[in-house]
Scaffold this active site. Structure first.
Site, mmCIF file in Angstrom:
data_model
loop_
_atom_site.group_PDB
_atom_site.id
_atom_site.type_symbol
_atom_site.label_atom_id
_atom_site.label_comp_id
_atom_site.label_asym_id
_atom_site.label_seq_id
_atom_site.Cartn_x
_atom_site.Cartn_y
_atom_site.Cartn_z
ATOM 1 N N ASN A 1 28.629 -1.756 35.796
ATOM 2 C CA ASN A 1 28.848 -0.314 35.847
ATOM 3 C C ASN A 1 28.300 0.361 34.596
ATOM 4 O OD1 ASN A 1 31.759 1.812 36.589
ATOM 5 N ND2 ASN A 1 29.697 2.354 36.100
ATOM 6 N N THR A 2 28.930 0.097 33.446
ATOM 7 C CA THR A 2 28.576 0.795 32.214
ATOM 8 C C THR A 2 27.118 0.604 31.829
ATOM 9 O OG1 THR A 2 30.850 0.453 31.454
ATOM 10 C CG2 THR A 2 29.258 1.152 29.808
ATOM 11 N N GLY B 1 32.749 -3.345 29.445
ATOM 12 C CA GLY B 1 32.075 -2.250 28.772
ATOM 13 C C GLY B 1 31.479 -2.578 27.424
ATOM 14 N N ALA C 1 31.567 -7.713 34.332
ATOM 15 C CA ALA C 1 31.968 -7.191 33.017
ATOM 16 C C ALA C 1 31.097 -7.718 31.883
ATOM 17 C CB ALA C 1 33.432 -7.503 32.706
ATOM 18 N N GLY C 2 30.727 -6.802 30.997
ATOM 19 C CA GLY C 2 30.014 -7.163 29.778
ATOM 20 C C GLY C 2 28.504 -7.186 29.879
ATOM 21 N N LYS D 1 39.381 -5.907 44.754
ATOM 22 C CA LYS D 1 39.125 -6.576 43.479
ATOM 23 C C LYS D 1 40.426 -6.544 42.678
ATOM 24 C CE LYS D 1 36.750 -6.089 39.072
ATOM 25 N NZ LYS D 1 35.876 -5.247 38.230
#
Length: 256
Positions: free
Chosen positions: A205-206, A157, A183-184, A96
């Protein structure tokens, strides 16, 4: 199936491995998510020092496809060095590409991302670049020959979800390769929406590691991605300005 280069996956959920409270919660979340691709930052792991505990010690690496990322790179050359480090350690050739251009928003540098992707393709890597929702950049990366495009839903995040669905839909419509929203993502609804737009997968992830109950959230994300994909394949009804009766009126008799 999610097809990336020579690989095929049943799960359309790609899971990041950072910021979990501990290894046990991390492993349980991975298990219930049924993710087959796990991503991690090469710079945050001393993969050559056996004395340092890391994720790879705890994983059955035959069960997962590892997707190292170049987080921390500020330019193409740094990204390539990190990718080569991951490859030298015996990890997957899939990488990535993450080249951050702004420390406040953590948005990717489009010029360096394009350059790094080209360099890594020449080195024989399976390249998955993280990008913004720039439609033109996505097309240029596709023309370059990358193996998937990973546009962000919103800043890394942030949990803001998909702030520009129109751009994402344009990227998806023009794509001839997998589009993985990255992301996001903040909630299962965000993940489902990404899939309803036609994305091939979601990397997060987050949203899981930072949840009050990461294990339950991992399961929720799994189910929402499956539901969103199924809804996309089923085809939603057209939006209309006026009401349309859902019950048939013809052929019905009224008994007095």
């Amino acid at each position: 199936m999610l097809n990336i280069g020579p690989f095929s996956f049943h799960s359309r959920l790609l899971l990041g491995t950072g910021k979990f409270p501990d290894f046990d919660v991390q492993q349980k979340a991975i298990d219930v998510s049924e993710a087959e691709i796990l991503t991690f930052a090469v710079r945050r792991m001393d993969i050559f020092d056996a004395k340092q505990p890391n994720l790879l010690e705890r994983l059955d690496v035959k069960k997962y496809t590892l997707l190292p990322n170049t987080a921390g790179a500020k330019n193409a050359e740094e990204a390539v060095r990190i990718a080569k480090l991951a490859k030298a350690s015996g990890l997957c050739d899939m990488i990535k590409v993450e080249v951050i251009g702004d420390d406040r928003t953590l948005l990717p540098d489009p010029v360096e991302t394009l350059k790094a992707s080209e360099m890594l393709l020449e080195e024989g890597f399976i390249v998955l670049p993280y990008t913004s929702d720039d439609v033109v950049l996505a097309r240029k990366l596709q023309e370059l020959g990358v193996h998937a495009i990973m546009p962000g839903a919103s800043p890394i995040g942030s949990g803001l979800g998909i702030v520009n669905p129109l751009n994402l839909s344009f990227i998806i419509e023009q794509a001839t390769l997998p589009v993985i929203v990255d992301a996001g993502i903040g909630s299962p609804a965000d993940a489902a929406f990404a899939m309803e737009l036609g994305a091939d997968g979601v990397l997060l992830n987050t949203a899981v590691s930072g949840a009050k109950d990461p294990i339950k959230m991992a399961q929720a994300m799994k189910l929402s991605i499956e539901a969103g994909r199924l809804g996309f394949e089923a085809g939603r009804i057209a939006r209309k300005r006026c009401a349309t009766a859902s019950s048939p009126l013809e052929g019905m008799s009224v008994v007095e």
